[in-house]
Design a protein around this motif. Structure first.
Motif, PDB file in Angstrom:
ATOM      1  N   SER A  28       6.545   1.778  -8.661  1.00 40.70           N
ATOM      2  CA  SER A  28       5.855   2.968  -8.986  1.00 40.70           C
ATOM      3  C   SER A  28       4.363   2.884  -8.617  1.00 40.70           C
ATOM      4  N   CYS A  29       3.982   3.704  -8.128  1.00 47.20           N
ATOM      5  CA  CYS A  29       2.432   4.116  -7.671  1.00 47.20           C
ATOM      6  C   CYS A  29       1.903   4.445  -8.785  1.00 47.20           C
ATOM      7  N   GLY A  30       0.745   3.801  -9.494  1.00 48.64           N
ATOM      8  CA  GLY A  30      -0.114   4.399 -10.366  1.00 48.64           C
ATOM      9  C   GLY A  30      -1.054   5.514 -10.147  1.00 48.64           C
ATOM     10  N   PHE A  31      -1.253   5.904  -8.963  1.00 51.18           N
ATOM     11  CA  PHE A  31      -2.182   7.089  -8.597  1.00 51.18           C
ATOM     12  C   PHE A  31      -1.454   8.449  -8.823  1.00 51.18           C
ATOM     13  N   HIS A  32      -0.308   8.501  -8.271  1.00 51.78           N
ATOM     14  CA  HIS A  32       0.279  10.032  -8.400  1.00 51.78           C
ATOM     15  C   HIS A  32       1.801   9.973  -8.771  1.00 51.78           C
ATOM     16  N   GLY A  33       2.211   8.789  -8.899  1.00 54.73           N
ATOM     17  CA  GLY A  33       3.491   8.632  -9.167  1.00 54.73           C
ATOM     18  C   GLY A  33       4.901   8.353  -8.274  1.00 54.73           C
ATOM     19  N   TRP A  34       4.275   8.359  -6.895  1.00 50.99           N
ATOM     20  CA  TRP A  34       5.604   8.230  -6.057  1.00 50.99           C
ATOM     21  C   TRP A  34       6.095   6.741  -6.150  1.00 50.99           C
ATOM     22  N   GLU A  35       7.580   6.978  -5.980  1.00 52.01           N
ATOM     23  CA  GLU A  35       8.327   5.700  -6.314  1.00 52.01           C
ATOM     24  C   GLU A  35       9.097   5.351  -5.181  1.00 52.01           C
ATOM     25  N   VAL A  41       0.779  -1.133  -0.001  1.00 50.84           N
ATOM     26  CA  VAL A  41       0.052   0.148  -0.188  1.00 50.84           C
ATOM     27  C   VAL A  41       0.915   1.124   0.013  1.00 50.84           C
ATOM     28  N   CYS A  42       0.557   2.182  -0.973  1.00 44.33           N
ATOM     29  CA  CYS A  42       1.217   3.446  -1.168  1.00 44.33           C
ATOM     30  C   CYS A  42       0.918   4.370   0.206  1.00 44.33           C
ATOM     31  N   GLN A  43       1.889   4.919   0.537  1.00 46.98           N
ATOM     32  CA  GLN A  43       1.908   5.818   1.868  1.00 46.98           C
ATOM     33  C   GLN A  43       1.217   7.128   1.566  1.00 46.98           C
ATOM     34  N   HIS A  44       0.831   7.438   0.363  1.00 48.21           N
ATOM     35  CA  HIS A  44       0.484   8.689  -0.065  1.00 48.21           C
ATOM     36  C   HIS A  44      -1.140   8.669   0.147  1.00 48.21           C
ATOM     37  N   ARG A  45      -1.891   7.878  -0.543  1.00 51.42           N
ATOM     38  CA  ARG A  45      -3.332   7.804  -0.261  1.00 51.42           C
ATOM     39  C   ARG A  45      -3.755   6.452  -0.372  1.00 51.42           C
ATOM     40  N   GLY A  46      -2.899   5.387  -0.232  1.00 55.00           N
ATOM     41  CA  GLY A  46      -3.604   4.023  -0.089  1.00 55.00           C
ATOM     42  C   GLY A  46      -3.658   2.990  -1.044  1.00 55.00           C
ATOM     43  N   ASN A  47      -3.146   3.748  -2.363  1.00 48.76           N
ATOM     44  CA  ASN A  47      -3.119   2.863  -3.608  1.00 48.76           C
ATOM     45  C   ASN A  47      -2.590   1.346  -3.473  1.00 48.76           C
ATOM     46  N   GLN A  48      -3.013   0.635  -3.881  1.00 49.77           N
ATOM     47  CA  GLN A  48      -2.121  -0.781  -4.031  1.00 49.77           C
ATOM     48  C   GLN A  48      -0.978  -0.559  -4.861  1.00 49.77           C
TER      49      GLN A  48
HETATM   50  S1  FES Z   1      -1.790   6.901  -3.773  1.00 48.24           S
HETATM   51 FE1  FES Z   1       0.254   6.650  -4.416  1.00 48.24          FE
HETATM   52  S2  FES Z   1       0.940   8.042  -5.347  1.00 48.24           S
HETATM   53 FE2  FES Z   1      -0.906   8.813  -4.457  1.00 48.24          FE
END
Ligand code: FES
Ligand SMILES: [Fe+2]
Length: 453
Positions: A109-116, A89-96
């Motif tokens: 790479s998170c597909g939501f906002h691009g955190w890596e 789970v991405c620590q930004h907004r919880g996307n897998q």
């Molecule tokens: S939830 Fe992963 S970059 Fe925003």
């Protein structure tokens, strides 16, 4: 590698029998959705879980996803050589971060906002990092780690940070299974089948051979379902089921081989035409034949006894793993809960082959095609594709089709007002033992256990 003087064969001494209650096992634990949450709190997050095959994270950059109930865990092999596990789970907004399966990538790479993220869980890059007035503290925002250890050619995880080490949790199992050298076996088949039953009915059916007469009538001619040694080792357990000898119900006065057995022996390449014995000495002859083939097929059986070459050494690891050990092969069954429906489950089956020494080094590498092994008529080229289907869409082979069909009927029956609880025999006591430990785990958490009220 063990020196000969250190080597210990798999112990076969009968384990002492613990005293277990004889009452009915309540059925609501198989059918009531409230137990999904209770089991998540008390079982799935408090035990060691087999997450996947070690060969899928053999190289830096490798990762795989393990799904269990509502959780998804990412197992990674980072550049520093360490295999770790994280909540997926991405620590930004919880996307897998990764949907499923396995792969190789230098970053996540998170597909939501691009955190890596690096594969060690640390942040690599946050787009527009200056726009977070609270800052982007590295430790706070790294992936959340879960316990992760390796044994038996598998990666195991636990969501309990305080759990005992895996090797201790597994009790006698590592010592018992060491002679099989599971780490050097090669993955040749990887399937998940959705079955129409609760995960515990599946654990139950793979705990006894009492159902062979009703569910697997063909097997009665090939294996002894009666003279089966049962051993309970705390929450884990074993049975040893002799093969290459029919059920006592199917042995005639002349003790001759039955036709089903003859055909099976032929399919395995045993020279049945020149065999002059009967069912009483067939197992010894089969073991001798398997050893005689070593020069031809390169398989090393020196750490296994004749009994192990002609029986199913069958271990259940609490809560949801079954290992079937044979000389040439190992079947790993994982009885995984469905995330929302107690009437469904995922039956994961991985098959591993013993291969000639040296050819298996490093295991079958995910995505790579540099492994080619011929074993009988099985050709292994790289890692097998994971195959998902629902029961009925494809065959899983006769035995498992028979089990799945039976379990769908069992699950329906468990909903009936006419069924007040399982009535368990002595032979079936692995089931009773499993439920003893299931109840122990459930009751050790500060939650009301509905079936115990
Ligand atoms: S939830 Fe992963 S970059 Fe925003
Ligand atoms: Fe079965």
């Amino acid at each position: 590698m063990n020196k000969p003087t250190d080597f210990v064969f798999t112990p076969t001494t009968k384990a002492p029998e613990p005293a277990l209650e004889l009452g009915r096992i309540p059925v609501d634990r198989y059918t009531d959705p409230v137990f999904l949450k209770l089991e998540d709190d008390c079982i799935w997050s408090k035990t060691w879980l087999l997450a996947g095959a070690a060969c899928d994270v053999a190289e830096p950059g490798d990762f795989f996803v393990f799904e269990n109930l509502r959780e998804s865990v990412l197992v990674t092999h980072a550049e520093d050589g360490v295999v770790r596990a994280f909540y997926n789970v991405c620590q930004h907004r919880g996307n897998q971060l990764k949907a499923s399966g396995c792969g190789n990538s230098p970053y996540l790479s998170c597909g939501f906002h691009g955190w890596e993220y690096y594969l060690d869980g640390s942040i690599k890059e946050i787009p527009e990092a200056h726009d977070f007035p609270q800052g982007v503290p590295a430790e706070e925002l790294s992936l959340k780690e879960v316990r992760c250890e390796a044994w038996g050619g598998f990666i195991w995880i636990s969501m309990d940070p305080d759990i005992e080490p895996l090797i201790k949790y597994l009790g006698v199992v590592p010592e018992h299974l060491a002679p099989y050298e599971m780490e050097s076996m090669v993955l040749v088949s990887d399937e998940t089948v959705e079955w129409s039953c609760n995960w515990k009915t599946s654990v139950d059916i793979f705990s006894e051979t009492y159902h062979v007469r009703g569910v697997h009538p063909e097997s009665e001619y090939l294996a002894d379902d009666v003279n089966v040694q049962m051993d309970l080792y705390g929450p884990h357990s074993r049975f040893i089921a002799p093969m290459y000898i029919p059920s006592p119900r199917k042995i005639g006065e002349d003790k001759a081989l039955n036709q089903t057995m003859v055909e099976y022996l032929k399919s395995e390449g045993f020279p049945v035409e020149s065999f002059e014995g009967d069912v009483t000495n067939l197992r010894g002859a089969v073991a001798a034949h398997k050893r005689s083939m070593t020069n031809e097929n390169g398989l090393d059986f020196s750490k296994l006894t004749d009994d192990q070459l002609t029986a199913d050494y069958h271990y259940n690891v609490f809560p949801n793993i079954t290992f079937n050990l044979f000389g040439e092969q190992m079947w790993m069954f994982r009885h995984r809960p469905h995330p929302t429906d107690p009437d469904k489950m995922y039956f994961d089956r991985m098959i591993f082959n013993r291969v000639p020494k040296g050819e298996a080094a490093g295991g079958a590498k995910a995505g790579a095609v540099d492994l080619f092994v011929e074993l009988g008529d099985v050709n292994i080229v790289g890692r097998p594709e994971h195959n998902f289907y629902r029961y009925g869409e494809q065959s899983s082979g006769l035995l498992l089709d028979q089990d799945a069909s039976c379990l769908a009927g069992v699950q329906k029956g468990l909903h009936s007002r006419g069924m007040t609880g399982l009535w368990i025999s002595h032979h079936e006591r692995r089931i009773r033992n499993f439920h003893f430990w299931w109840e122990k785990y459930m009751s050790e958490q500060p939650l009301m256990l509905k079936s115990a009220e």
